[in-house]
Scaffold this motif. Structure first.
Motif, PDB file in Angstrom:
ATOM      1  N   LEU A  36     -45.237 -31.333  18.507  1.00 13.64           N
ATOM      2  CA  LEU A  36     -45.666 -31.737  19.841  1.00 13.64           C
ATOM      3  C   LEU A  36     -44.595 -31.317  20.846  1.00 13.64           C
ATOM      4  O   LEU A  36     -43.423 -31.705  20.713  1.00 13.64           O
ATOM      5  N   TYR A  37     -44.987 -30.532  21.850  1.00  8.80           N
ATOM      6  CA  TYR A  37     -44.056 -30.008  22.848  1.00  8.80           C
ATOM      7  C   TYR A  37     -44.500 -30.428  24.247  1.00  8.80           C
ATOM      8  O   TYR A  37     -45.666 -30.778  24.482  1.00  8.80           O
ATOM      9  N   PHE A  38     -43.553 -30.362  25.189  1.00  7.13           N
ATOM     10  CA  PHE A  38     -43.915 -30.534  26.592  1.00  7.13           C
ATOM     11  C   PHE A  38     -43.100 -29.577  27.439  1.00  7.13           C
ATOM     12  O   PHE A  38     -41.997 -29.158  27.056  1.00  7.13           O
ATOM     13  N   GLY A  39     -43.657 -29.211  28.593  1.00 10.88           N
ATOM     14  CA  GLY A  39     -42.950 -28.312  29.494  1.00 10.88           C
ATOM     15  C   GLY A  39     -43.459 -28.449  30.913  1.00 10.88           C
ATOM     16  O   GLY A  39     -44.581 -28.925  31.151  1.00 10.88           O
TER      17      GLY A  39
ATOM     18  N   PHE B 278     -41.617 -18.406  28.497  1.00  7.19           N
ATOM     19  CA  PHE B 278     -42.402 -19.216  27.568  1.00  7.19           C
ATOM     20  C   PHE B 278     -43.743 -19.500  28.229  1.00  7.19           C
ATOM     21  O   PHE B 278     -43.794 -19.973  29.374  1.00  7.19           O
ATOM     22  N   TYR B 279     -44.840 -19.202  27.522  1.00  4.69           N
ATOM     23  CA  TYR B 279     -46.179 -19.379  28.077  1.00  4.69           C
ATOM     24  C   TYR B 279     -47.051 -20.260  27.189  1.00  4.69           C
ATOM     25  O   TYR B 279     -46.937 -20.240  25.951  1.00  4.69           O
ATOM     26  N   LEU B 280     -47.924 -21.004  27.814  1.00  2.00           N
ATOM     27  CA  LEU B 280     -49.093 -21.584  27.166  1.00  2.00           C
ATOM     28  C   LEU B 280     -50.239 -20.628  27.453  1.00  2.00           C
ATOM     29  O   LEU B 280     -50.543 -20.349  28.623  1.00  2.00           O
ATOM     30  N   LYS B 281     -50.883 -20.109  26.403  1.00  2.00           N
ATOM     31  CA  LYS B 281     -51.972 -19.145  26.562  1.00  2.00           C
ATOM     32  C   LYS B 281     -53.253 -19.795  26.042  1.00  2.00           C
ATOM     33  O   LYS B 281     -53.397 -20.013  24.840  1.00  2.00           O
TER      34      LYS B 281
ATOM     35  N   TYR C 121     -49.645 -29.329  21.323  1.00  2.00           N
ATOM     36  CA  TYR C 121     -49.413 -29.437  19.882  1.00  2.00           C
ATOM     37  C   TYR C 121     -49.714 -28.090  19.257  1.00  2.00           C
ATOM     38  O   TYR C 121     -50.816 -27.546  19.412  1.00  2.00           O
ATOM     39  N   GLY C 122     -48.741 -27.497  18.563  1.00  3.49           N
ATOM     40  CA  GLY C 122     -49.007 -26.206  17.952  1.00  3.49           C
ATOM     41  C   GLY C 122     -47.764 -25.522  17.439  1.00  3.49           C
ATOM     42  O   GLY C 122     -46.680 -26.108  17.351  1.00  3.49           O
ATOM     43  N   GLN C 123     -47.926 -24.239  17.090  1.00  4.75           N
ATOM     44  CA  GLN C 123     -46.845 -23.404  16.590  1.00  4.75           C
ATOM     45  C   GLN C 123     -46.234 -22.607  17.739  1.00  4.75           C
ATOM     46  O   GLN C 123     -46.918 -22.257  18.701  1.00  4.75           O
ATOM     47  N   ILE C 124     -44.954 -22.284  17.600  1.00  3.87           N
ATOM     48  CA  ILE C 124     -44.285 -21.399  18.546  1.00  3.87           C
ATOM     49  C   ILE C 124     -44.340 -19.984  17.969  1.00  3.87           C
ATOM     50  O   ILE C 124     -43.834 -19.730  16.866  1.00  3.87           O
ATOM     51  N   THR C 125     -44.962 -19.060  18.707  1.00  6.02           N
ATOM     52  CA  THR C 125     -45.083 -17.679  18.250  1.00  6.02           C
ATOM     53  C   THR C 125     -44.518 -16.731  19.300  1.00  6.02           C
ATOM     54  O   THR C 125     -44.236 -17.132  20.435  1.00  6.02           O
ATOM     55  N   ALA C 126     -44.377 -15.457  18.898  1.00  6.52           N
ATOM     56  CA  ALA C 126     -43.837 -14.454  19.814  1.00  6.52           C
ATOM     57  C   ALA C 126     -44.876 -14.078  20.864  1.00  6.52           C
ATOM     58  O   ALA C 126     -46.084 -14.054  20.598  1.00  6.52           O
TER      59      ALA C 126
ATOM     60  N   LEU D 231     -41.205 -37.588  18.769  1.00  4.61           N
ATOM     61  CA  LEU D 231     -42.043 -36.457  18.382  1.00  4.61           C
ATOM     62  C   LEU D 231     -42.126 -35.391  19.476  1.00  4.61           C
ATOM     63  O   LEU D 231     -42.515 -34.256  19.207  1.00  4.61           O
ATOM     64  N   LEU D 232     -41.784 -35.750  20.703  1.00  7.73           N
ATOM     65  CA  LEU D 232     -41.910 -34.828  21.835  1.00  7.73           C
ATOM     66  C   LEU D 232     -40.708 -33.889  21.908  1.00  7.73           C
ATOM     67  O   LEU D 232     -39.562 -34.336  21.948  1.00  7.73           O
ATOM     68  N   HIS D 233     -40.976 -32.584  21.939  1.00 14.60           N
ATOM     69  CA  HIS D 233     -39.923 -31.571  22.001  1.00 14.60           C
ATOM     70  C   HIS D 233     -40.015 -30.816  23.330  1.00 14.60           C
ATOM     71  O   HIS D 233     -41.076 -30.290  23.683  1.00 14.60           O
TER      72      HIS D 233
END
Length: 302
Positions: A210-213, A244-247, A270-275, A194-196
């Motif tokens: 679900l993402y990680f960075g 790419f930012y987490l805001k 966990y969330g959507q990727i937006t511009a 599940l981790l991207h």
């Protein structure tokens, strides 16, 4: 992730044929390929199907072509189904309600109804930097209809959890090969599936995943930081996008330990990727939708 089997259980005297799986999960040592020693031969087990593993190559930490050593299943157990043998994430399905409920009782399956949305009261006398192992915030959710049956069109009514990404990051090594059913999913998948990695993301995505960075920098977007101001946390990103930012709100980030000193840490979201201008972002996730990964688990994702 390059290695399909990131770690193995090591326990002398345990066997797939006669041993209790709970005993292995609770008492075995978790080892990565580079930690392998000769005395572990015959005592390494898969974290999903619990059959014996070998390390390849046995003596060196790298193959002749430079690839890192890895764990692999033994051919004698090739008839035992295991998702870690698969090259594609296909999810886990259950034969009947009793099997699915038993998986929940054995802590092999978690049905996530939702992630906690509201900020809980701050514990008295607990500083933000002490939250590297966050307090448990899980709550019992409602009975949920989940489509994880092996037969098309069938689903099971099962107990769910209202949880947080921070709760998943707690004991991350134990959760890494546990099945999770997230909202709107069709199947339960291993957390590892599940981790991207955000370095592999190059476009917007409306699906909530679900993402990680890895944090490269983080700063408040306001001259006079306040609790509702946005903290811009820049992550290592794909070469095809500028950034790419987490805001997320400053107050929430502070409570979660994301500060100017967080460079190099892994954040899970966990969330959507937006511009975000010409780049991308995950913007304003809820309280339970992001967290720093405790440092001791970084090797599982890097």
């Amino acid at each position: 992730m390059a290695r399909r089997i990131t770690f193995a259980y090591a326990q002398e005297g345990w066997s797939f044929e006669d041993g209790e799986q709970q005993d292995l999960k609770q008492n075995a040592q978790r080892v990565i390929p580079v930690e392998y020693t000769r005395d572990m031969e015959g005592n390494l087990f898969c974290p999903v199907c619990y059959t014996n593993l070998i390390r390849s190559p046995k003596e060196n930490n790298h193959f002749s072509d430079g690839r890192e050593a890895c764990f692999a299943h033994m051919s004698k157990y090739q008839d035992i189904k295991c998702s870690l043998r698969s090259l594609r994430a296909r999810g886990k399905q259950y034969a009947n309600l009793e099997e699915a409920q038993q998986a929940i009782d054995d802590e092999n399956l978690v049905i996530v109804h939702t992630f906690l949305q509201d900020i809980p009261e701050e514990p008295v006398g607990v500083a933000a930097q002490e939250f590297d192992e966050t307090p448990l915030e899980d709550k019992n959710g409602p009975l949920t209809d989940v489509p994880i049956a092996r037969h098309n069109g069938q689903s099971f009514i099962l107990p769910s959890k209202i949880t947080t990404v921070a709760g998943i990051c707690r004991n991350f090594d134990r959760n890494y090969y546990k099945y999770f059913h997230f909202p709107a999913q069709q199947n339960a998948f291993l957390l590892s599936e599940l981790l991207h990695d955000v370095t592999e993301v190059s476009k917007e995505n409306e699906s909530r995943l679900l993402y990680f960075g890895v944090i490269t920098s983080t700063f408040s977007a306001a001259n006079n930081p306040g609790p509702e101001n946005i903290r811009m946390t820049k992550l290592e990103s794909n070469d095809n996008i500028p950034d790419f930012y987490l805001k997320a709100p400053e107050q929430t980030c502070t409570r979660k330990g994301i500060t100017d000193e967080s460079t190099g840490r892994i954040v899970v979201m966990y969330g959507q990727i937006t511009a975000n201008g010409v780049g991308l972002c995950i913007e304003r996730p809820a309280w339970g939708e992001f967290a720093l990964l405790p440092k001791q688990y970084s090797h599982l994702l890097l």
